[in-house]
Structures are given as structure tokens and as C-alpha cells.
Design a protein around this motif. Structure first.
Motif, mmCIF file in Angstrom:
data_model
loop_
_atom_site.group_PDB
_atom_site.id
_atom_site.type_symbol
_atom_site.label_atom_id
_atom_site.label_comp_id
_atom_site.label_asym_id
_atom_site.label_seq_id
_atom_site.Cartn_x
_atom_site.Cartn_y
_atom_site.Cartn_z
ATOM 1 N N ASP A 129 -15.281 -28.541 19.282
ATOM 2 C CA ASP A 129 -14.938 -28.936 17.923
ATOM 3 C C ASP A 129 -13.441 -29.153 17.822
ATOM 4 O OD1 ASP A 129 -17.520 -28.880 16.875
ATOM 5 O OD2 ASP A 129 -17.400 -26.744 16.431
ATOM 6 N N GLY A 134 -11.851 -33.100 12.248
ATOM 7 C CA GLY A 134 -13.216 -33.228 11.745
ATOM 8 C C GLY A 134 -14.159 -33.876 12.742
ATOM 9 N N LYS A 135 -13.924 -33.627 14.031
ATOM 10 C CA LYS A 135 -14.741 -34.255 15.066
ATOM 11 C C LYS A 135 -15.413 -33.201 15.933
ATOM 12 C CE LYS A 135 -12.031 -38.493 15.396
ATOM 13 N NZ LYS A 135 -12.997 -39.303 14.692
ATOM 14 N N ARG A 136 -16.519 -33.594 16.531
ATOM 15 C CA ARG A 136 -17.248 -32.763 17.495
ATOM 16 C C ARG A 136 -17.498 -33.627 18.729
ATOM 17 N NH1 ARG A 136 -21.962 -29.040 15.639
ATOM 18 N NH2 ARG A 136 -20.147 -27.681 15.473
ATOM 19 N N TYR A 147 -18.596 -37.283 17.599
ATOM 20 C CA TYR A 147 -19.227 -37.386 16.290
ATOM 21 C C TYR A 147 -18.228 -36.986 15.212
ATOM 22 C CZ TYR A 147 -23.455 -37.326 19.102
ATOM 23 O OH TYR A 147 -24.412 -37.610 20.040
ATOM 24 N N ASP A 148 -18.297 -37.668 14.080
ATOM 25 C CA ASP A 148 -17.550 -37.237 12.902
ATOM 26 C C ASP A 148 -18.396 -36.196 12.196
ATOM 27 O OD1 ASP A 148 -15.295 -38.896 13.203
ATOM 28 O OD2 ASP A 148 -16.395 -40.599 12.355
ATOM 29 N N GLU A 149 -17.837 -35.003 11.987
ATOM 30 C CA GLU A 149 -18.600 -33.917 11.372
ATOM 31 C C GLU A 149 -19.063 -34.252 9.966
ATOM 32 O OE1 GLU A 149 -16.167 -30.421 11.896
ATOM 33 O OE2 GLU A 149 -17.187 -29.970 13.785
ATOM 34 N N GLU A 150 -18.340 -35.118 9.269
ATOM 35 C CA GLU A 150 -18.739 -35.474 7.904
ATOM 36 C C GLU A 150 -20.061 -36.228 7.874
ATOM 37 O OE1 GLU A 150 -16.267 -39.669 7.344
ATOM 38 O OE2 GLU A 150 -15.362 -37.789 6.691
ATOM 39 N N ASN A 151 -20.459 -36.812 9.014
ATOM 40 C CA ASN A 151 -21.728 -37.532 9.087
ATOM 41 C C ASN A 151 -22.886 -36.667 9.556
ATOM 42 O OD1 ASN A 151 -20.437 -39.910 8.305
ATOM 43 N ND2 ASN A 151 -19.963 -40.463 10.404
ATOM 44 N N LYS A 153 -25.936 -34.179 9.606
ATOM 45 C CA LYS A 153 -27.004 -33.878 8.646
ATOM 46 C C LYS A 153 -27.852 -32.747 9.202
ATOM 47 C CE LYS A 153 -27.229 -38.574 6.870
ATOM 48 N NZ LYS A 153 -25.899 -38.910 7.307
#
Length: 158
Positions: A129, A134-136, A147-151, A153
Motif C-alpha cells: 500500500d 492512495g494506491k495499492r 490499483y487506485d484505492e478509491e475505486n 469495492k
């Protein structure tokens, strides 16, 4: 007696193999590094020597879900950001990040070069992380996915 041995990496060879790495997400990242362990064939553990010039940084603030990591300062001084706090570090200091680890990062805000050993597990799979970004990152062997963590689900029933 011979000076050549497949299980010994000489200091001259270490210096010759050094490469400068700059993390693409951090414009102030500049680390000269050599993988000591891989050079001599170790596969399950990683050990690197690293040098950060004055005013530069290691990589990017990050944490690992699977792979443990450690840092041992050989010379110089630096500032480690660990779990949101800043800690001054210098020669002889050791930092350990058991999994799941807290986020960490190293900067050289001083006038002399910062030299350290870093290492950890060499796993085929890890999740990292990057809280400030804000990325993983998901790494499976040589394949890396970001991946962008804001996306993200949730999966499954609520």
C-alpha cells in the motif's frame, strides 16, 4: 589459496555493480543500490546495500502485507517516516517492519551520504500500500498491477 570464490562478493565488485534507482512516483527518489543476495544466488531472502545522497529520498512511503522488511544504518543520518511519525536515525540503528507492516520511508536531509543495508523476504506474491498516494500494488512474480484505492469495492454480502 584463491581470492575468487562463488560465495564471496568482494567490495570492489559491490561498487562496480551499483545502480541508481529512482522511484517513478517520487521525483526526489535517488538510491544507489546493489542486491547482494541475488548476486550470489540467494532466492528466499533479499539483502541490498543502498546509498542515498544528501537531499534525496529512498523510494516512496509504503507498507507490505506479506513480505517482512528491515533496514540497518551503516553510516550517515536520515529521517525515517514510520506510521505517520518522523524518527531521526543514524549509524547502528535498526528498523524492522513485520507484516502486515506499518508504512515507512527514508529521507536523507543531512549533508553526508546515508548508507544502509535493507532486506527482507523474497516472496513470489506481495501486496503493498502507498497511503500518501492512495494506491495499492499487487505483485505476482514479475507481474505487477496497480490499483487506485478509491475505486476498490467490497465483495460479498453486506
Amino acid at each position: 589459496m584463491t581470492d575468487q570464490n562463488p560465495f564471496v562478493l568482494r567490495s570492489d565488485d559491490v561498487k562496480r555493480k551499483e545502480q541508481i534507482f529512482s522511484h517513478p512516483w517520487n521525483p526526489n527518489s535517488s538510491v544507489s543500490t546493489v542486491s547482494l543476495s541475488r548476486t550470489l544466488g540467494l532466492r528466499r531472502t533479499g539483502v541490498n546495500i543502498a546509498r542515498i545522497p544528501p537531499g534525496k529520498e529512498s523510494f516512496v512511503y509504503h507498507s507490505h502485507h506479506c513480505a517482512e522488511e528491515w533496514i540497518y544504518i551503516l553510516s550517515g543520518r536520515g529521517v525515517a517516516e514510520i506510521d505517520g511519525s518522523e524518527v531521526n536515525v543514524s549509524a547502528g540503528d535498526f528498523m524492522a517492519f513485520p507484516t502486515p507492516s506499518v508504512a515507512h520511508h527514508l529521507r536523507n536531509t543531512f549533508e553526508e551520504e546515508l548508507v544502509y543495508l535493507m532486506g527482507g523476504e523474497s516472496l513470489d506474491f506481495d501486496i503493498s500500500d502507498f497511503p500518501h498516494l492512495g494506491k495499492r500494488m499487487l505483485r505476482r512474480g514479475a507481474a505487477i498491477e496497480i490499483y487506485d484505492e478509491e475505486n476498490a469495492k467490497p465483495f460479498g454480502p453486506l
